[in-house]
Structure formats: C-alpha cells, structure tokens
Scaffold this active site. Structure first.
Site, PDB file in Angstrom:
ATOM      1  N   SER A   9       0.859  -1.272   0.103  1.00  0.00           N
ATOM      2  CA  SER A   9       0.036  -0.093  -0.024  1.00  0.00           C
ATOM      3  C   SER A   9       0.742   1.245   0.086  1.00  0.00           C
ATOM      4  O   SER A   9       1.503   1.651   1.023  1.00  0.00           O
ATOM      5  CB  SER A   9      -0.843   0.028   1.180  1.00  0.00           C
ATOM      6  OG  SER A   9      -1.458   1.230   1.383  1.00  0.00           O
ATOM      7  N   HIS A  34      -1.319  -1.397  -4.208  1.00  0.00           N
ATOM      8  CA  HIS A  34      -2.631  -0.997  -3.421  1.00  0.00           C
ATOM      9  C   HIS A  34      -2.488   0.473  -3.206  1.00  0.00           C
ATOM     10  O   HIS A  34      -1.637   0.946  -2.806  1.00  0.00           O
ATOM     11  CB  HIS A  34      -2.601  -1.876  -2.184  1.00  0.00           C
ATOM     12  CG  HIS A  34      -3.810  -1.803  -1.490  1.00  0.00           C
ATOM     13  ND1 HIS A  34      -4.749  -2.770  -1.728  1.00  0.00           N
ATOM     14  CD2 HIS A  34      -4.049  -1.016  -0.350  1.00  0.00           C
ATOM     15  CE1 HIS A  34      -6.041  -2.254  -0.873  1.00  0.00           C
ATOM     16  NE2 HIS A  34      -5.373  -1.474  -0.115  1.00  0.00           N
ATOM     17  N   ASP A  36      -4.945   3.486  -1.424  1.00  0.00           N
ATOM     18  CA  ASP A  36      -5.927   3.731  -0.601  1.00  0.00           C
ATOM     19  C   ASP A  36      -6.588   5.312  -0.717  1.00  0.00           C
ATOM     20  O   ASP A  36      -5.923   6.053  -0.500  1.00  0.00           O
ATOM     21  CB  ASP A  36      -5.424   3.481   0.817  1.00  0.00           C
ATOM     22  CG  ASP A  36      -5.073   2.055   1.355  1.00  0.00           C
ATOM     23  OD1 ASP A  36      -6.059   1.256   0.953  1.00  0.00           O
ATOM     24  OD2 ASP A  36      -4.062   1.590   1.427  1.00  0.00           O
ATOM     25  N   MET A  38      -9.159   7.709   0.409  1.00  0.00           N
ATOM     26  CA  MET A  38      -9.965   8.010   1.340  1.00  0.00           C
ATOM     27  C   MET A  38     -10.591   9.467   1.462  1.00  0.00           C
ATOM     28  O   MET A  38     -10.035  10.354   1.236  1.00  0.00           O
ATOM     29  CB  MET A  38      -9.156   8.063   2.899  1.00  0.00           C
ATOM     30  CG  MET A  38      -8.350   6.685   3.263  1.00  0.00           C
ATOM     31  SD  MET A  38      -7.503   6.735   4.680  1.00  0.00           S
ATOM     32  CE  MET A  38      -6.672   5.032   4.515  1.00  0.00           C
ATOM     33  N   HIS A  67      -8.380   0.841  -3.656  1.00  0.00           N
ATOM     34  CA  HIS A  67      -9.614   0.486  -2.515  1.00  0.00           C
ATOM     35  C   HIS A  67      -9.940   1.810  -2.235  1.00  0.00           C
ATOM     36  O   HIS A  67      -9.431   2.580  -1.402  1.00  0.00           O
ATOM     37  CB  HIS A  67      -8.527   0.157  -1.281  1.00  0.00           C
ATOM     38  CG  HIS A  67      -9.349  -0.460  -0.283  1.00  0.00           C
ATOM     39  ND1 HIS A  67      -8.847  -0.667   1.017  1.00  0.00           N
ATOM     40  CD2 HIS A  67     -10.618  -0.432   0.226  1.00  0.00           C
ATOM     41  CE1 HIS A  67      -9.486  -0.893   2.048  1.00  0.00           C
ATOM     42  NE2 HIS A  67     -10.752  -0.611   1.587  1.00  0.00           N
ATOM     43  N   MET A  69     -12.357   4.015   0.093  1.00  0.00           N
ATOM     44  CA  MET A  69     -12.831   4.229   1.253  1.00  0.00           C
ATOM     45  C   MET A  69     -13.648   5.465   1.111  1.00  0.00           C
ATOM     46  O   MET A  69     -13.165   6.484   1.834  1.00  0.00           O
ATOM     47  CB  MET A  69     -11.804   4.172   2.402  1.00  0.00           C
ATOM     48  CG  MET A  69     -11.193   2.678   2.681  1.00  0.00           C
ATOM     49  SD  MET A  69      -9.870   2.717   3.477  1.00  0.00           S
ATOM     50  CE  MET A  69      -8.503   2.978   2.058  1.00  0.00           C
ATOM     51  N   MET A 138     -11.164  -6.426   5.578  1.00  0.00           N
ATOM     52  CA  MET A 138     -10.492  -5.425   6.436  1.00  0.00           C
ATOM     53  C   MET A 138      -9.843  -6.068   7.753  1.00  0.00           C
ATOM     54  O   MET A 138     -10.977  -6.516   8.456  1.00  0.00           O
ATOM     55  CB  MET A 138     -11.229  -4.315   6.725  1.00  0.00           C
ATOM     56  CG  MET A 138     -11.372  -3.198   5.653  1.00  0.00           C
ATOM     57  SD  MET A 138      -9.981  -2.664   4.929  1.00  0.00           S
ATOM     58  CE  MET A 138      -8.935  -2.063   6.204  1.00  0.00           C
ATOM     59  N   ASP A 176      -6.178  -6.790   4.501  1.00  0.00           N
ATOM     60  CA  ASP A 176      -5.828  -5.398   4.512  1.00  0.00           C
ATOM     61  C   ASP A 176      -5.693  -4.918   5.954  1.00  0.00           C
ATOM     62  O   ASP A 176      -6.999  -4.640   6.347  1.00  0.00           O
ATOM     63  CB  ASP A 176      -6.658  -4.689   3.468  1.00  0.00           C
ATOM     64  CG  ASP A 176      -5.951  -3.203   3.312  1.00  0.00           C
ATOM     65  OD1 ASP A 176      -4.961  -2.900   3.878  1.00  0.00           O
ATOM     66  OD2 ASP A 176      -6.851  -2.489   2.580  1.00  0.00           O
TER      67      ASP A 176
HETATM   68  C1  DX5 Z   1      -6.135   1.061   5.820  1.00  0.00           C
HETATM   69  C2  DX5 Z   1      -5.754   0.788   4.429  1.00  0.00           C
HETATM   70  C3  DX5 Z   1      -4.651  -0.111   4.370  1.00  0.00           C
HETATM   71  C4  DX5 Z   1      -3.411   0.361   4.971  1.00  0.00           C
HETATM   72  C5  DX5 Z   1      -2.735  -0.830   5.416  1.00  0.00           C
HETATM   73  O1  DX5 Z   1      -7.415   1.777   5.936  1.00  0.00           O
HETATM   74  O2  DX5 Z   1      -6.948   0.125   3.932  1.00  0.00           O
HETATM   75  O3  DX5 Z   1      -4.618  -0.561   3.084  1.00  0.00           O
HETATM   76  O4  DX5 Z   1      -2.693   0.984   4.069  1.00  0.00           O
HETATM   77  O5  DX5 Z   1      -1.536  -0.398   5.914  1.00  0.00           O
HETATM   78  P1  DX5 Z   1      -1.000  -1.307   7.265  1.00  0.00           P
HETATM   79  O6  DX5 Z   1      -0.149  -2.454   6.504  1.00  0.00           O
HETATM   80  O7  DX5 Z   1       0.341  -0.581   7.824  1.00  0.00           O
HETATM   81  O8  DX5 Z   1      -1.765  -1.778   8.373  1.00  0.00           O
HETATM   82 ZN    ZN Z   2      -6.470  -0.503   1.475  1.00  0.00          ZN
END
Ligand code: DX5
Ligand code: ZN
Length: 209
Positions: A9, A34, A36, A38, A67, A69, A138, A176
């Site tokens: 990620s 990956h 993320d 948000m 991903h 969110m 998750m 994840d």
């Molecule tokens: C959290 C994200 C993850 C995060 C994982 O909301 O969806 O993808 O980046 O990070 P680590 O591996 O540090 O938990």
């Molecule tokens: Zn993620």
C-alpha cells in the site's frame, strides 16, 4: 496462480518521493500496487485523489489495486478507471445498490471487489459472491495504516473460504491491515490469496499516518 499475491500500500510510502517509491515496487516482488483512497467522510482520514492515482499510473509497471474508502463510490468509478485503476474495490457499507455498482466497475473494464469492515459478516455477500473477482477483508478499521491486526479476521477468512468453495472458486480473498511477516503465513493457510502491506513494506514511516 502465485499465492499469495503481494500488494504493497502506497499509503505508507514517502509521498515526496512517490516516483522513487513506485520504481522500487516495480523492481520488487510485489504483484499489485494497492492504492488507498479516503474521503474524510466514510473514514476519518483523507489520503489522495485522482491526480495522485494518475501520477502513480505513469510510473507503475504493476496493476493498480484501488481501494475506495469513500461514500457513494458509484459517482467516481469511471474517473478512477481513467486515472489508471485495474481493480476497484468498494465498501459494502458504502453502497446502497452494491450489485449495480459492481456491474458499473465491470462495465468500466476493471476487476471488481467488495471490502468488508471488521464488523460486517461475510454471509452478507452470499447473493453477490458469484459476481465478484475479489473480496477484501479489513483486518483493521479502515482509515489509517500502522494499526494492530484484529485476530477475528482468521475466522472470517474461514467462513468466506467456505462460501467461495460452493459459489465462486475463482474468487480472490484479500486481507488488508496490520499484515506482516508474523501473520502472513497463517492468513494464507486460512485461505487468503492477496496480502496488502503498508508499514511492513515501507518501514520508514512506521507510525499512524
Ligand atoms: C487502511 C488501508 C490499508 C493500510 C494498510 O485503511 O486500507 O491498506 O494502508 O496499512 P498497514 O499494512 O500499515 O496496516
Ligand atoms: Zn487498503
């Protein structure tokens, strides 16, 4: 297929040197990148949007696993595809008409995934599992990297593996949050195919972002 696939990620990467970080992943054993996204509404954090995804795509030689969110992800599917997404995962909890949104992702030419928050049981996906390429479990509450892995995740993977066996053997199970060398093997033994790793891959920023 190689199992597990590894999806670092970039949330945990050094944004000031994003090109360098992507090139490092290109040279590594990583399978996907990956991404993320948000929105500060669905989760209590804001990460980055389309321009950053486009910038990552410019250098990435591996598929972008996006991903989302965000609330109402159906508003942005085509834009993320144009920005470079190869896979798009939306949250079960963020979609009123999940079936329609999954079709929209496929119509855009992307692989389609659904993510489940830690409190959401896997049986809720029973009537849509056949339509999916991937389910993302998750293993922390979404919003931040560097959180502690929730142990209950193993049980969820077990139950999803059972559903997969009867409904969609091709389905990928992605995990994840809080994934590291200490739990990766056990996750795969329980049926996970794709492991996301943020702070484990980019330890420089090993802290809550
Ligand atoms: C959290 C994200 C993850 C995060 C994982 O909301 O969806 O993808 O980046 O990070 P680590 O591996 O540090 O938990
Ligand atoms: Zn993620």
């Amino acid at each position: 297929m190689k199992t597990p696939l590894i999806a670092p990620s970039i949330l945990a990467s050094d944004f000031a040197n994003l090109q360098r970080e992507i090139e490092m992943l290109n040279r590594s054993e990583a399978d996907w990148i990956h991404v993320d996204v948000m929105d500060g509404v669905f989760v209590p954090n804001i990460s980055f949007g389309f321009p950053v995804v486009e910038a990552v795509k410019r250098y990435a030689q591996k598929p972008l696993d996006v991903h989302l969110m965000i609330t109402q992800p159906e508003r942005y599917i085509e834009t993320f595809q144009k920005a470079g997404a190869d896979r798009i995962t939306v949250h079960y909890e963020a979609c009123t008409h999940l079936h329609r949104t999954i079709q929209q992702i496929k119509d855009a030419g992307c692989q389609a995934g659904v993510a489940l928050n830690p409190h959401t049981p896997v049986f809720l996906l029973e009537d849509i599992l056949e339509e999916l390429d991937l389910v993302l479990i998750m293993s922390v509450n979404p919003g931040f990297g560097g959180q502690k892995f929730i142990q209950r995740t193993y049980e969820k993977i077990n139950r999803l593996s059972e559903l997969r066996y009867t409904l969609n053997p091709q389905l990928l199970i992605e995990v994840d949050g809080g994934v590291n060398a200490g739990n990766a093997r056990k996750l795969v033994e329980h049926g996970a195919n794709v492991l996301v790793a943020g702070n484990f891959v980019f330890p420089r920023k090993a802290r809550k972002q």
